[in-house]
Enzyme design. Structure first.
Site, PDB file in Angstrom:
ATOM      1  N   ASP A   1       0.943  -1.352   0.413  1.00 18.09           N
ATOM      2  CA  ASP A   1       0.178   0.067  -0.150  1.00 18.09           C
ATOM      3  C   ASP A   1       0.642   1.355   0.012  1.00 18.09           C
ATOM      4  O   ASP A   1       1.734   1.789   0.857  1.00 18.09           O
ATOM      5  CB  ASP A   1      -0.916   0.306   0.827  1.00 18.09           C
ATOM      6  CG  ASP A   1      -1.894   0.904   1.080  1.00 18.09           C
ATOM      7  OD1 ASP A   1      -3.055   1.661   0.918  1.00 18.09           O
ATOM      8  OD2 ASP A   1      -1.095   2.492   2.018  1.00 18.09           O
TER       9      ASP A   1
ATOM     10  N   ARG B   1       5.250  12.810  14.531  1.00 19.86           N
ATOM     11  CA  ARG B   1       5.090  12.181  15.983  1.00 19.86           C
ATOM     12  C   ARG B   1       5.657  12.915  16.858  1.00 19.86           C
ATOM     13  O   ARG B   1       4.300  12.822  17.901  1.00 19.86           O
ATOM     14  CB  ARG B   1       5.474  10.510  15.738  1.00 19.86           C
ATOM     15  CG  ARG B   1       5.034   9.994  15.105  1.00 19.86           C
ATOM     16  CD  ARG B   1       6.072   8.100  14.984  1.00 19.86           C
ATOM     17  NE  ARG B   1       7.480   8.503  15.295  1.00 19.86           N
ATOM     18  CZ  ARG B   1       8.398   7.612  15.166  1.00 19.86           C
ATOM     19  NH1 ARG B   1       7.801   6.674  15.178  1.00 19.86           N
ATOM     20  NH2 ARG B   1       9.365   7.330  14.656  1.00 19.86           N
TER      21      ARG B   1
ATOM     22  N   GLN C   1      -9.782   2.399   4.311  1.00 19.71           N
ATOM     23  CA  GLN C   1      -8.787   2.010   4.734  1.00 19.71           C
ATOM     24  C   GLN C   1      -8.812   3.390   6.026  1.00 19.71           C
ATOM     25  O   GLN C   1      -8.846   4.449   5.952  1.00 19.71           O
ATOM     26  CB  GLN C   1      -7.582   2.299   3.719  1.00 19.71           C
ATOM     27  CG  GLN C   1      -6.521   2.666   4.762  1.00 19.71           C
ATOM     28  CD  GLN C   1      -5.034   2.151   3.590  1.00 19.71           C
ATOM     29  OE1 GLN C   1      -3.825   2.764   4.250  1.00 19.71           O
ATOM     30  NE2 GLN C   1      -5.363   1.699   2.769  1.00 19.71           N
TER      31      GLN C   1
ATOM     32  N   LYS D   1       8.960   0.302  22.869  1.00 23.30           N
ATOM     33  CA  LYS D   1      10.390   0.883  22.616  1.00 23.30           C
ATOM     34  C   LYS D   1      10.461   2.637  22.708  1.00 23.30           C
ATOM     35  O   LYS D   1      11.400   2.938  22.603  1.00 23.30           O
ATOM     36  CB  LYS D   1      11.092   0.061  20.663  1.00 23.30           C
ATOM     37  CG  LYS D   1      11.656  -0.485  20.801  1.00 23.30           C
ATOM     38  CD  LYS D   1      11.744  -1.620  19.447  1.00 23.30           C
ATOM     39  CE  LYS D   1      11.819  -3.287  19.143  1.00 23.30           C
ATOM     40  NZ  LYS D   1      12.220  -3.663  17.784  1.00 23.30           N
TER      41      LYS D   1
ATOM     42  N   GLN E   1      13.021  -5.051  10.408  1.00 23.04           N
ATOM     43  CA  GLN E   1      11.491  -4.903  10.493  1.00 23.04           C
ATOM     44  C   GLN E   1      10.615  -5.541   9.647  1.00 23.04           C
ATOM     45  O   GLN E   1       9.406  -5.809   9.920  1.00 23.04           O
ATOM     46  CB  GLN E   1      11.160  -3.230  10.418  1.00 23.04           C
ATOM     47  CG  GLN E   1      11.845  -2.464  11.497  1.00 23.04           C
ATOM     48  CD  GLN E   1      11.954  -1.015  11.232  1.00 23.04           C
ATOM     49  OE1 GLN E   1      11.156  -0.714  10.591  1.00 23.04           O
ATOM     50  NE2 GLN E   1      12.855  -0.482  11.901  1.00 23.04           N
TER      51      GLN E   1
ATOM     52  N   TYR F   1      -5.377   0.772   8.933  1.00 23.30           N
ATOM     53  CA  TYR F   1      -3.462   1.547   9.305  1.00 23.30           C
ATOM     54  C   TYR F   1      -2.987   2.163  10.006  1.00 23.30           C
ATOM     55  O   TYR F   1      -3.704   2.540  11.682  1.00 23.30           O
ATOM     56  CB  TYR F   1      -3.697   3.014   7.980  1.00 23.30           C
ATOM     57  CG  TYR F   1      -4.423   3.972   7.994  1.00 23.30           C
ATOM     58  CD1 TYR F   1      -3.141   4.603   9.577  1.00 23.30           C
ATOM     59  CD2 TYR F   1      -5.353   4.482   7.798  1.00 23.30           C
ATOM     60  CE1 TYR F   1      -4.174   6.244   9.458  1.00 23.30           C
ATOM     61  CE2 TYR F   1      -5.671   5.632   7.805  1.00 23.30           C
ATOM     62  CZ  TYR F   1      -5.944   6.461   8.319  1.00 23.30           C
ATOM     63  OH  TYR F   1      -5.703   7.965   8.604  1.00 23.30           O
TER      64      TYR F   1
ATOM     65  N   ARG G   1       1.966   4.034  14.922  1.00 27.60           N
ATOM     66  CA  ARG G   1       3.258   4.557  14.203  1.00 27.60           C
ATOM     67  C   ARG G   1       4.328   4.670  15.874  1.00 27.60           C
ATOM     68  O   ARG G   1       5.159   5.154  16.188  1.00 27.60           O
ATOM     69  CB  ARG G   1       3.123   6.231  14.248  1.00 27.60           C
ATOM     70  CG  ARG G   1       1.883   7.014  13.763  1.00 27.60           C
ATOM     71  CD  ARG G   1       0.903   7.962  13.420  1.00 27.60           C
ATOM     72  NE  ARG G   1       0.414   8.783  12.704  1.00 27.60           N
ATOM     73  CZ  ARG G   1      -1.032   8.703  12.806  1.00 27.60           C
ATOM     74  NH1 ARG G   1      -1.268   7.762  13.900  1.00 27.60           N
ATOM     75  NH2 ARG G   1      -1.258   9.432  11.683  1.00 27.60           N
TER      76      ARG G   1
ATOM     77  N   TYR H   1       3.194  10.048  -0.732  1.00 27.34           N
ATOM     78  CA  TYR H   1       4.255  10.293   0.478  1.00 27.34           C
ATOM     79  C   TYR H   1       5.336  10.267  -0.056  1.00 27.34           C
ATOM     80  O   TYR H   1       6.612   9.431  -0.907  1.00 27.34           O
ATOM     81  CB  TYR H   1       4.148   8.641   0.481  1.00 27.34           C
ATOM     82  CG  TYR H   1       2.780   7.479   1.224  1.00 27.34           C
ATOM     83  CD1 TYR H   1       2.055   8.080   2.209  1.00 27.34           C
ATOM     84  CD2 TYR H   1       2.466   6.595   1.343  1.00 27.34           C
ATOM     85  CE1 TYR H   1       0.956   8.045   2.668  1.00 27.34           C
ATOM     86  CE2 TYR H   1       1.681   6.085   2.147  1.00 27.34           C
ATOM     87  CZ  TYR H   1       1.005   7.155   2.647  1.00 27.34           C
ATOM     88  OH  TYR H   1      -0.901   6.196   3.086  1.00 27.34           O
TER      89      TYR H   1
ATOM     90  N   GLY I   1       4.046  -0.900   8.162  1.00 24.56           N
ATOM     91  CA  GLY I   1       4.992  -0.123   7.520  1.00 24.56           C
ATOM     92  C   GLY I   1       6.411  -0.593   8.305  1.00 24.56           C
ATOM     93  O   GLY I   1       6.476  -1.460   9.130  1.00 24.56           O
TER      94      GLY I   1
END
Length: 329
Positions: A52, A242, A190, A229, A300, A218, A223, A57, A294
């Site tokens: 996606d 953020r 979405q 962490k 990751q 989503y 985020r 972006y 993501g």
């Protein structure tokens, strides 16, 4: 990997879908193109066949990165999902917000989905992605200046031309979804959804369940907040959206981490990370079809894909739900 049918369509997507917002760098404080390409390819090797992205972006950069990453993969093995309706190169529609591009230049972002703009954006996306069709084409945000039927007449034309397979929406409420569905069948919505952000469960998710619309969740990791962490003194890079977000205020981080500490023993028992436990819980939630996740690098991406291997019993899901309630989420 598990694959799930999208609404009434013939389209199936991987339950864990690669979300390529951060890959574009914009609003995430930069990107490493090669690492982003490796992340997409590593996910694909583990069955993450759905990607996606969106033109906004990185102002085209994310779509170009996706195009590079998939150029040697057989097109029929992939599901490419992108969007339209956010213009940085045209002053028309609703001014969404002011931003800076990846080079630090000021840009104004407009929500605009006029017919000619939808057609133009599709052509640009096809070029950047290096493909001749898009599996699922979604309006990115509602545009109050354009009638919904005008927008989706343009999408219907793209479907007729074979440039788009199915129409979806993002960030639409029930009324908007019903209106769009009068012009063309909308197969998915979405919307933001995570353990700590479940407002869409009041109206939108029940409507989607009842009317067989897929829900693409989503920000299921909020985020990065739900990785465990993020600490109170976490340093966000310049340009990272953020910074200042309510979820990342010290009291929110403390509350979230206290909840995560209570479910971590379950993750440990499953030999899984907290992120993997969170993702598995997300795709087990009623009405949630796909989790968009993501990844900035290969590690990751692999970790996200392997969340599918975590199995949760109904008692374990209830335990997590009870802990969420106790934490006030």
């Amino acid at each position: 990997m598990e694959y799930r049918k999208i609404g009434n369509s013939d389209l199936e997507m991987s339950a864990i879908t690669f979300g390529a917002w951060a890959a574009g760098g914009w609003m995430w404080g930069s990107t490493d193109r090669n690492e982003a390409i490796e992340a997409i390819q590593a996910g694909y090797d583990l069955g993450v066949t759905s990607i996606d992205t969106a033109p906004i972006y990185g102002q085209g950069e994310s779509e170009e990165i996706v195009g590079d990453a998939i150029k040697d993969i057989s097109r029929d093995k992939l599901q490419l999902v992108t969007k339209f309706g956010m213009r940085w190169d045209l002053e028309k529609g609703d001014l969404a917000f002011k931003s800076k591009d990846n080079n630090g230049k000021d840009i104004d972002i407009y929500k605009y989905a006029g017919k000619e703009s939808v057609i133009y954006e599709c052509e640009q996306s096809l070029k950047r992605l290096g493909t001749d069709y898009i599996d699922l084409y979604q309006i990115h945000w509602p545009d109050s200046t354009t009638p919904i039927d005008e927008t989706f007449e343009a999408v219907a034309r793209l479907v007729e031309q074979g440039k788009v397979r199915y129409a979806g929406v993002c960030n639409y409420n029930v009324d908007q979804l019903q209106k769009a569905n009068e012009t063309i069948e909308i197969v998915s919505n979405q919307i933001p959804f995570s353990m700590v952000n479940r407002g869409v469960e009041k109206e939108t998710v029940p409507y989607c369940i009842e009317n067989n619309k897929a829900v693409l969740a989503y920000s299921p990791m909020e985020r990065g907040l739900l990785t465990g962490k993020i600490t109170v003194d976490y340093h966000f890079e310049e340009g990272d959206h953020r910074k200042g977000n309510p979820f990342f205020k010290p009291e929110s981080i403390e509350r979230t981490n206290a909840f995560l500490a209570r479910i971590k023993p379950l993750a440990d028992e499953k030999n899984a990370s907290l992120s993997q436990l969170v993702l598995r819980w997300t795709i087990e939630r009623p009405g949630i079809t796909i989790a968009l996740v993501g990844a900035r690098n290969k590690q990751q991406s692999v970790q996200n894909a392997k969340a599918i291997d975590v199995k949760l019993t109904s008692d374990e899901i209830q335990f997590i739900n009870d802990e969420l309630k106790t934490a006030g989420f």
